[in-house]
Design a protein around this motif. Structure first.
Motif, PDB file in Angstrom:
ATOM      1  N   SER A  45       5.155  10.598  -2.267  1.00 49.94           N
ATOM      2  CA  SER A  45       4.589   9.274  -2.000  1.00 49.94           C
ATOM      3  C   SER A  45       5.604   8.195  -2.318  1.00 49.94           C
ATOM      4  N   MET A  46       5.432   7.080  -1.612  1.00 46.14           N
ATOM      5  CA  MET A  46       6.216   5.872  -1.874  1.00 46.14           C
ATOM      6  C   MET A  46       5.225   4.742  -2.085  1.00 46.14           C
ATOM      7  N   SER A  47       5.470   3.922  -3.105  1.00 39.48           N
ATOM      8  CA  SER A  47       4.632   2.757  -3.344  1.00 39.48           C
ATOM      9  C   SER A  47       5.512   1.583  -3.728  1.00 39.48           C
ATOM     10  N   CYS A  48       4.911   0.421  -3.875  1.00 36.90           N
ATOM     11  CA  CYS A  48       5.666  -0.828  -3.948  1.00 36.90           C
ATOM     12  C   CYS A  48       6.534  -0.998  -5.191  1.00 36.90           C
ATOM     13  N   LEU A  72      17.398  19.953  -3.042  1.00 36.15           N
ATOM     14  CA  LEU A  72      17.867  21.193  -2.422  1.00 36.15           C
ATOM     15  C   LEU A  72      17.559  21.217  -0.931  1.00 36.15           C
ATOM     16  N   ASP A  73      16.402  20.709  -0.561  1.00 36.02           N
ATOM     17  CA  ASP A  73      16.017  20.510   0.838  1.00 36.02           C
ATOM     18  C   ASP A  73      14.822  19.568   0.851  1.00 36.02           C
ATOM     19  N   GLU A  74      14.119  19.478   1.960  1.00 38.01           N
ATOM     20  CA  GLU A  74      13.024  18.513   2.091  1.00 38.01           C
ATOM     21  C   GLU A  74      11.807  18.858   1.235  1.00 38.01           C
ATOM     22  N   GLN A  75      11.768  20.059   0.676  1.00 33.36           N
ATOM     23  CA  GLN A  75      10.610  20.440  -0.133  1.00 33.36           C
ATOM     24  C   GLN A  75      10.987  21.188  -1.404  1.00 33.36           C
ATOM     25  N   ARG A  76      12.235  21.045  -1.831  1.00 31.07           N
ATOM     26  CA  ARG A  76      12.668  21.741  -3.042  1.00 31.07           C
ATOM     27  C   ARG A  76      13.693  20.906  -3.780  1.00 31.07           C
ATOM     28  N   VAL A  77      13.515  20.838  -5.108  1.00 29.18           N
ATOM     29  CA  VAL A  77      14.422  20.085  -5.968  1.00 29.18           C
ATOM     30  C   VAL A  77      14.754  20.929  -7.197  1.00 29.18           C
ATOM     31  N   ALA A  78      15.786  20.496  -7.911  1.00 25.68           N
ATOM     32  CA  ALA A  78      16.153  21.157  -9.171  1.00 25.68           C
ATOM     33  C   ALA A  78      16.753  20.112 -10.104  1.00 25.68           C
ATOM     34  N   TYR A  79      16.592  20.346 -11.398  1.00 28.50           N
ATOM     35  CA  TYR A  79      17.289  19.493 -12.354  1.00 28.50           C
ATOM     36  C   TYR A  79      17.700  20.313 -13.570  1.00 28.50           C
ATOM     37  N   VAL A  85       8.976   6.292  -6.028  1.00 24.88           N
ATOM     38  CA  VAL A  85       8.830   7.559  -5.305  1.00 24.88           C
ATOM     39  C   VAL A  85       8.314   8.601  -6.274  1.00 24.88           C
ATOM     40  N   ARG A  86       7.273   9.313  -5.855  1.00 21.60           N
ATOM     41  CA  ARG A  86       6.734  10.425  -6.649  1.00 21.60           C
ATOM     42  C   ARG A  86       6.826  11.702  -5.833  1.00 21.60           C
ATOM     43  N   LEU A  87       7.198  12.773  -6.509  1.00 23.41           N
ATOM     44  CA  LEU A  87       7.261  14.111  -5.904  1.00 23.41           C
ATOM     45  C   LEU A  87       6.310  14.995  -6.688  1.00 23.41           C
ATOM     46  N   HIS A  88       5.331  15.594  -6.018  1.00 27.30           N
ATOM     47  CA  HIS A  88       4.349  16.459  -6.668  1.00 27.30           C
ATOM     48  C   HIS A  88       4.593  17.894  -6.208  1.00 27.30           C
ATOM     49  N   GLY A  89       4.494  18.842  -7.137  1.00 25.92           N
ATOM     50  CA  GLY A  89       4.694  20.219  -6.725  1.00 25.92           C
ATOM     51  C   GLY A  89       4.455  21.228  -7.819  1.00 25.92           C
ATOM     52  N   MET A 113       0.841  -1.188   0.000  1.00 28.09           N
ATOM     53  CA  MET A 113       0.000   0.000   0.000  1.00 28.09           C
ATOM     54  C   MET A 113       0.881   1.244   0.000  1.00 28.09           C
ATOM     55  N   GLY A 114       0.548   2.235  -0.792  1.00 29.18           N
ATOM     56  CA  GLY A 114       1.328   3.454  -0.880  1.00 29.18           C
ATOM     57  C   GLY A 114       1.173   4.337   0.350  1.00 29.18           C
ATOM     58  N   ARG A 115       2.201   5.116   0.607  1.00 27.28           N
ATOM     59  CA  ARG A 115       2.183   6.066   1.718  1.00 27.28           C
ATOM     60  C   ARG A 115       2.466   7.457   1.177  1.00 27.28           C
ATOM     61  N   THR A 116       1.803   8.470   1.726  1.00 26.94           N
ATOM     62  CA  THR A 116       2.010   9.852   1.296  1.00 26.94           C
ATOM     63  C   THR A 116       2.581  10.678   2.434  1.00 26.94           C
ATOM     64  N   PHE A 117       3.311  11.725   2.046  1.00 32.89           N
ATOM     65  CA  PHE A 117       3.979  12.601   3.001  1.00 32.89           C
ATOM     66  C   PHE A 117       3.904  14.035   2.476  1.00 32.89           C
ATOM     67  N   ASP A 118       4.265  14.982   3.335  1.00 30.71           N
ATOM     68  CA  ASP A 118       4.286  16.396   2.940  1.00 30.71           C
ATOM     69  C   ASP A 118       5.647  16.832   2.413  1.00 30.71           C
ATOM     70  N   ASP A 119       6.682  16.032   2.647  1.00 29.45           N
ATOM     71  CA  ASP A 119       8.014  16.426   2.212  1.00 29.45           C
ATOM     72  C   ASP A 119       8.827  15.201   1.810  1.00 29.45           C
ATOM     73  N   ILE A 120      10.054  15.426   1.418  1.00 29.56           N
ATOM     74  CA  ILE A 120      10.951  14.363   0.978  1.00 29.56           C
ATOM     75  C   ILE A 120      11.611  13.782   2.222  1.00 29.56           C
ATOM     76  N   THR A 121      11.289  12.537   2.529  1.00 26.67           N
ATOM     77  CA  THR A 121      11.822  11.892   3.731  1.00 26.67           C
ATOM     78  C   THR A 121      13.251  11.414   3.491  1.00 26.67           C
ATOM     79  N   GLU A 122      13.945  11.079   4.553  1.00 25.28           N
ATOM     80  CA  GLU A 122      15.319  10.591   4.430  1.00 25.28           C
ATOM     81  C   GLU A 122      15.390   9.302   3.599  1.00 25.28           C
ATOM     82  N   PRO A 123      14.498   8.314   3.805  1.00 30.55           N
ATOM     83  CA  PRO A 123      14.550   7.128   2.921  1.00 30.55           C
ATOM     84  C   PRO A 123      14.316   7.481   1.446  1.00 30.55           C
ATOM     85  N   MET A 124      13.429   8.429   1.175  1.00 31.61           N
ATOM     86  CA  MET A 124      13.214   8.871  -0.207  1.00 31.61           C
ATOM     87  C   MET A 124      14.486   9.490  -0.761  1.00 31.61           C
TER      88      MET A 124
END
Length: 184
Positions: free
Chosen positions: A134-137, A48-55, A89-93, A1-12
């Motif tokens: 989110s993380m899913s299987c 960049l941090d728990e709620q910001r990325v760049a590519y 792992v999905r990152l939405h923003g 089952m997938g799990r959702t979060f508000d930010d990028i966790t350390e395992p992610m």
């Protein structure tokens, strides 16, 4: 089952940093417009941090991501485990486009020091504020073995002058396939 979060966790974070490829999805507001899904490679993604990325947005035959971000900002990133334990792992923003003329360009580009991207291949840097993760299987994602990055894009860009790239962007990247403004 997938799990959702508000930010990028350390395992992610640890999982993302091990991946050789990621996918970027964007879409226009118009329901008749085309959804874009692009694979990305090289050492081109930064947390960049728990709620910001760049590519690094490298020169390509289209500029859908740029056009969609300029229109509405919506973006999703996906990372899949092709080796080892199954995981997605999905990152939405909300993303934005940073170009060389923008004040933050140099500081962002420094984050990619040592990346396998030739200067000429980089047409912009995409920065995204992440508000849902989110993380899913990933149980159905096949095993695939990474052997090497393809160098073709980098080799192509190395042979181009700044004017050659500007001309290419004007010809190929000025609008999206749905006619939204991109680099034009």
């Amino acid at each position: 089952m997938g799990r959702t979060f508000d930010d990028i966790t350390e395992p992610m974070k640890q999982f993302i940093e091990q991946q050789h490829v990621f996918f970027v999805a964007t879409a226009p507001l118009d329901g008749a417009g085309r959804v874009n899904l692009s694979p990305k490679g090289y050492d081109s993604f930064r947390l960049l941090d728990e709620q910001r990325v760049a590519y690094l947005d490298l020169t390509g035959s289209g500029a859908e991501t740029i056009a969609h971000l300029r229109e509405n900002g919506r973006i999703t990133f996906m990372f899949c485990a092709f080796e080892g334990k199954p995981n997605i792992v999905r990152l939405h923003g909300t993303g934005r486009v940073v170009r060389a003329a923008d004040g933050e360009w140099d500081g962002l580009l420094e984050l990619f020091d040592g990346a396998d991207a030739a200067d000429g291949a980089v047409r912009s840097i995409i920065v995204a504020d992440i508000d849902r993760t989110s993380m899913s299987c990933g149980y159905s994602v096949p095993f695939m073995e990474f052997t090497d990055d393809r160098r073709r894009l980098l080799d192509w860009a190395e042979d181009k002058s700044e004017q050659d790239l500007e001309d290419y962007w004007a010809a190929k990247n000025s609008t999206s396939i749905d006619g939204l403004p991109a680099l034009g």
